[in-house]
Motif scaffolding. Structure first.
Motif, PDB file in Angstrom:
ATOM      1  N   MET A   1       0.644  -1.183  -0.091  1.00  0.00           N
ATOM      2  CA  MET A   1       0.036  -0.104   0.088  1.00  0.00           C
ATOM      3  C   MET A   1       1.033   1.304   0.013  1.00  0.00           C
ATOM      4  O   MET A   1       1.822   1.404   0.656  1.00  0.00           O
ATOM      5  CB  MET A   1      -0.826  -0.016   1.322  1.00  0.00           C
ATOM      6  CG  MET A   1      -1.753   1.354   1.264  1.00  0.00           C
ATOM      7  SD  MET A   1      -2.886   1.550   2.708  1.00  0.00           S
ATOM      8  CE  MET A   1      -3.198   0.260   3.246  1.00  0.00           C
ATOM      9  N   GLU A   2       0.363   2.155  -0.853  1.00  0.00           N
ATOM     10  CA  GLU A   2       1.253   3.573  -0.895  1.00  0.00           C
ATOM     11  C   GLU A   2       1.069   4.416   0.437  1.00  0.00           C
ATOM     12  O   GLU A   2       0.168   3.955   1.363  1.00  0.00           O
ATOM     13  CB  GLU A   2       0.721   4.236  -1.909  1.00  0.00           C
ATOM     14  CG  GLU A   2      -0.646   5.074  -1.620  1.00  0.00           C
ATOM     15  CD  GLU A   2      -1.060   5.784  -2.837  1.00  0.00           C
ATOM     16  OE1 GLU A   2      -1.568   7.099  -2.452  1.00  0.00           O
ATOM     17  OE2 GLU A   2      -1.641   5.206  -3.820  1.00  0.00           O
ATOM     18  N   GLN A   3       2.305   5.040   0.812  1.00  0.00           N
ATOM     19  CA  GLN A   3       2.375   5.658   2.049  1.00  0.00           C
ATOM     20  C   GLN A   3       1.253   7.055   1.956  1.00  0.00           C
ATOM     21  O   GLN A   3       1.276   7.641   0.757  1.00  0.00           O
ATOM     22  CB  GLN A   3       3.475   6.335   2.042  1.00  0.00           C
ATOM     23  CG  GLN A   3       4.231   6.896   3.526  1.00  0.00           C
ATOM     24  CD  GLN A   3       4.502   5.976   4.494  1.00  0.00           C
ATOM     25  OE1 GLN A   3       4.194   4.681   4.240  1.00  0.00           O
ATOM     26  NE2 GLN A   3       4.425   6.288   5.726  1.00  0.00           N
ATOM     27  N   LEU A   4       0.511   7.273   2.872  1.00  0.00           N
ATOM     28  CA  LEU A   4      -0.383   8.494   2.732  1.00  0.00           C
ATOM     29  C   LEU A   4       0.452   9.694   3.172  1.00  0.00           C
ATOM     30  O   LEU A   4       1.434   9.614   4.280  1.00  0.00           O
ATOM     31  CB  LEU A   4      -1.622   8.132   3.942  1.00  0.00           C
ATOM     32  CG  LEU A   4      -2.225   7.298   3.586  1.00  0.00           C
ATOM     33  CD1 LEU A   4      -3.427   7.048   4.680  1.00  0.00           C
ATOM     34  CD2 LEU A   4      -3.219   7.754   2.252  1.00  0.00           C
ATOM     35  N   ASP A   5       0.098  10.912   2.765  1.00  0.00           N
ATOM     36  CA  ASP A   5       0.467  12.406   3.167  1.00  0.00           C
ATOM     37  C   ASP A   5      -0.511  12.728   4.015  1.00  0.00           C
ATOM     38  O   ASP A   5      -1.790  12.935   3.599  1.00  0.00           O
ATOM     39  CB  ASP A   5       0.660  13.055   1.913  1.00  0.00           C
ATOM     40  CG  ASP A   5       1.211  14.508   2.198  1.00  0.00           C
ATOM     41  OD1 ASP A   5       1.955  14.632   3.496  1.00  0.00           O
ATOM     42  OD2 ASP A   5       1.510  15.404   1.348  1.00  0.00           O
ATOM     43  N   ILE A   6      -0.266  13.111   5.451  1.00  0.00           N
ATOM     44  CA  ILE A   6      -1.183  13.324   6.247  1.00  0.00           C
ATOM     45  C   ILE A   6      -0.731  14.746   6.872  1.00  0.00           C
ATOM     46  O   ILE A   6       0.426  14.738   7.363  1.00  0.00           O
ATOM     47  CB  ILE A   6      -1.480  12.350   7.309  1.00  0.00           C
ATOM     48  CG1 ILE A   6      -2.188  11.139   6.600  1.00  0.00           C
ATOM     49  CG2 ILE A   6      -2.532  12.976   8.351  1.00  0.00           C
ATOM     50  CD1 ILE A   6      -1.908  10.040   7.619  1.00  0.00           C
ATOM     51  N   LYS A   7      -1.707  15.691   7.118  1.00  0.00           N
ATOM     52  CA  LYS A   7      -1.513  16.816   7.706  1.00  0.00           C
ATOM     53  C   LYS A   7      -2.888  17.295   8.728  1.00  0.00           C
ATOM     54  O   LYS A   7      -3.780  16.913   8.328  1.00  0.00           O
ATOM     55  CB  LYS A   7      -1.459  18.156   6.776  1.00  0.00           C
ATOM     56  CG  LYS A   7      -0.266  17.764   5.702  1.00  0.00           C
ATOM     57  CD  LYS A   7       1.158  18.410   6.036  1.00  0.00           C
ATOM     58  CE  LYS A   7       1.917  18.594   4.934  1.00  0.00           C
ATOM     59  NZ  LYS A   7       3.209  17.961   5.094  1.00  0.00           N
ATOM     60  N   MET A   8      -2.265  18.139   9.735  1.00  0.00           N
ATOM     61  CA  MET A   8      -3.404  18.625  10.610  1.00  0.00           C
ATOM     62  C   MET A   8      -3.149  20.218  10.859  1.00  0.00           C
ATOM     63  O   MET A   8      -1.812  20.569  10.900  1.00  0.00           O
ATOM     64  CB  MET A   8      -3.287  18.112  11.926  1.00  0.00           C
ATOM     65  CG  MET A   8      -4.212  18.790  13.071  1.00  0.00           C
ATOM     66  SD  MET A   8      -6.011  18.482  12.349  1.00  0.00           S
ATOM     67  CE  MET A   8      -5.891  16.897  13.656  1.00  0.00           C
ATOM     68  N   TYR A   9      -4.031  20.884  10.240  1.00  0.00           N
ATOM     69  CA  TYR A   9      -4.020  22.373  10.187  1.00  0.00           C
ATOM     70  C   TYR A   9      -4.821  22.989  11.306  1.00  0.00           C
ATOM     71  O   TYR A   9      -5.958  22.677  11.578  1.00  0.00           O
ATOM     72  CB  TYR A   9      -4.765  22.796   8.920  1.00  0.00           C
ATOM     73  CG  TYR A   9      -4.004  22.616   7.627  1.00  0.00           C
ATOM     74  CD1 TYR A   9      -3.123  23.416   6.973  1.00  0.00           C
ATOM     75  CD2 TYR A   9      -4.286  21.318   6.917  1.00  0.00           C
ATOM     76  CE1 TYR A   9      -2.364  22.979   5.786  1.00  0.00           C
ATOM     77  CE2 TYR A   9      -3.591  20.815   5.740  1.00  0.00           C
ATOM     78  CZ  TYR A   9      -2.873  21.849   5.257  1.00  0.00           C
ATOM     79  OH  TYR A   9      -2.167  21.439   3.979  1.00  0.00           O
ATOM     80  N   LYS A  10      -4.206  23.778  12.103  1.00  0.00           N
ATOM     81  CA  LYS A  10      -4.610  24.548  13.298  1.00  0.00           C
ATOM     82  C   LYS A  10      -4.880  25.946  12.905  1.00  0.00           C
ATOM     83  O   LYS A  10      -4.004  26.485  12.753  1.00  0.00           O
ATOM     84  CB  LYS A  10      -3.666  24.383  14.300  1.00  0.00           C
ATOM     85  CG  LYS A  10      -4.377  24.859  15.552  1.00  0.00           C
ATOM     86  CD  LYS A  10      -3.382  25.054  16.968  1.00  0.00           C
ATOM     87  CE  LYS A  10      -4.150  25.436  18.105  1.00  0.00           C
ATOM     88  NZ  LYS A  10      -3.087  25.644  19.079  1.00  0.00           N
ATOM     89  N   LEU A  11      -6.171  26.070  12.505  1.00  0.00           N
ATOM     90  CA  LEU A  11      -6.517  27.494  12.031  1.00  0.00           C
ATOM     91  C   LEU A  11      -7.104  28.385  12.878  1.00  0.00           C
ATOM     92  O   LEU A  11      -8.078  28.147  13.334  1.00  0.00           O
ATOM     93  CB  LEU A  11      -7.265  27.377  10.691  1.00  0.00           C
ATOM     94  CG  LEU A  11      -6.850  26.072   9.621  1.00  0.00           C
ATOM     95  CD1 LEU A  11      -7.795  26.065   8.744  1.00  0.00           C
ATOM     96  CD2 LEU A  11      -5.864  26.755   9.131  1.00  0.00           C
TER      97      LEU A  11
END
Length: 116
Positions: free
Chosen positions: A1-11
């Motif tokens: 399975m491909e690696q996921l790109d994951i981000k959390m934005y605190k706005l």
């Protein structure tokens, strides 16, 4: 399975613009079908919004998991979709970019075989 790109934005929401932020989230919620089309085009698998208030300051948290978040942001900024256009209009009106943050995922576990 491909690696996921994951981000959390605190706005951080500008003081006095909490109503606009709630309107923005309501708009996205009411336009889920169109939003789903746009994230498919951006190669985003999951986009989730949270909101909280800390010391009388409202924050919107945006969790995004996809193939390439930088690519997705580029596609979204160039999009002519009503949802994307309004999304960025709302953000520019109520989000304090100077006081917001992007967090990179340190670790994730998944059980997504067959889903991606």
């Amino acid at each position: 399975m491909e690696q996921l790109d994951i981000k959390m934005y605190k706005l951080k929401v500008f003081k006095g613009k909490e109503g606009i932020a709630n309107e923005w989230l309501d708009f996205l919620n009411k336009n889920r079908d169109e939003g789903t089309k746009t994230i498919k085009n951006e190669k985003i698998y999951l986009e989730t919004y949270f909101k909280s208030t800390d010391m009388d300051v409202m924050y919107v948290y945006l969790f995004v998991a996809g193939k390439d978040i930088e690519y997705a942001n580029s596609v979204a900024r160039q999009s002519q979709s009503l949802v994307d256009v309004k999304h960025f209009e709302y953000m520019s009106e109520c989000i304090d970019k100077d006081e917001s943050d992007v967090l990179d995922s340190s670790l994730y576990l998944n059980n997504l075989e067959g889903y991606l």
